[in-house]
Design an enzyme around this catalytic site. Structure first.
Site, PDB file in Angstrom:
ATOM      1  N   ILE A   1     -25.828  -4.254 -10.656  1.00  0.00           N
ATOM      2  CA  ILE A   1     -24.561  -4.631 -11.645  1.00  0.00           C
ATOM      3  C   ILE A   1     -23.974  -5.962 -11.481  1.00  0.00           C
ATOM      4  CG2 ILE A   1     -22.449  -4.016 -12.541  1.00  0.00           C
ATOM      5  CD1 ILE A   1     -24.676  -2.044 -13.372  1.00  0.00           C
ATOM      6  N   LYS A   2     -24.169  -7.059 -12.062  1.00  0.00           N
ATOM      7  CA  LYS A   2     -23.644  -8.381 -11.941  1.00  0.00           C
ATOM      8  C   LYS A   2     -22.429  -8.309 -12.413  1.00  0.00           C
ATOM      9  CE  LYS A   2     -25.948 -13.084 -12.137  1.00  0.00           C
ATOM     10  NZ  LYS A   2     -27.077 -13.488 -12.843  1.00  0.00           N
ATOM     11  N   LEU A   3     -21.371  -8.939 -11.621  1.00  0.00           N
ATOM     12  CA  LEU A   3     -19.953  -8.879 -11.985  1.00  0.00           C
ATOM     13  C   LEU A   3     -19.282 -10.332 -11.742  1.00  0.00           C
ATOM     14  CD1 LEU A   3     -18.859  -5.814  -9.979  1.00  0.00           C
ATOM     15  CD2 LEU A   3     -18.954  -5.961 -12.510  1.00  0.00           C
TER      16      LEU A   3
END
Length: 215
Positions: free
Chosen positions: A82-84
């Site tokens: 997951i890219k945040l």
């Protein structure tokens, strides 16, 4: 050093993955929008090709929005990362996801203090952007070097994922500094294997072989 491809082009990923050089893939909304393919379908297709982490970016601004999106994206495949965004809400989401066993990649990092916060949040990867620093007449490689020094001081587990890579020198210097990962455009990955003396040498060997076997 690991090589991640910075693309959402399925055919290109398949092609380069077959060489055994691809350790993962990073995507972002802009890249996927250009592909013209559904976001989730694209991530699913990439995850079926590449065994390593595949970064899928959330678009929400708040913790609740990010977690909701992250939960949906995590269902696509086990190797979804997951890219945040590197914001307070992104850091909060990172800590929550890390505590629940989800890989995270904190993107758009432009300072060492941000990278320290990312490590505190337990991120799997931090993505400092080199090329965008260069675009404003600053040396983007300095941030990679400084983050590396700080992380070594505290034996930080977060991996440095050098992003916004523009050319071979960026890759070379990141390797010398000790970045854990570089995420690079496919064309650059192929270009890295090329050298005029290699091409010249192959031609010389072929010509010599023909001469030796024509007698």
């Amino acid at each position: 050093m690991l090589f991640f491809l910075d693309t959402a082009d399925i055919k290109t990923i398949e092609k380069l993955n077959n060489y055994g050089l691809v350790d993962g893939v990073t995507t972002n909304p802009s890249i996927i929008a250009k592909s013209g393919v559904d976001f989730k379908q694209t991530i699913q297709a990439i995850c079926s090709i590449v065994k390593g982490p595949v970064s899928a970016e959330v678009m929400g601004d708040t913790f609740d929005e990010m977690i909701k999106e992250a939960n949906e994206l995590s269902k696509i495949a086990k190797n979804v990362c997951i890219k945040l965004p590197t914001t307070m809400e992104g850091l909060k989401a990172c800590r929550y996801l890390t505590d629940h066993g989800v890989q995270t990649n904190l993107t758009l990092c432009f300072s060492v203090t941000q990278a320290i916060m990312v490590a505190k949040a337990g991120a799997t990867f931090v993505s400092p952007f080199i090329g965008r620093w260069d675009d404003v007449s600053l040396n983007g490689l300095n941030i990679i070097s400084d983050i590396k020094k700080v992380y070594q001081n505290y034996n930080v587990k977060t991996k440095i994922l050098a992003a916004s890579i523009r050319h071979n020198v960026h890759v070379l210097e990141c390797a010398k500094i000790g970045a854990d990962v570089v995420t690079i455009p496919p064309a650059l990955l192929e270009k890295m294997s090329q050298h005029p003396l290699t091409t010249q040498g192959i031609e010389i060997f072929k010509n010599d072989w023909k001469l030796a076997n024509s007698k």
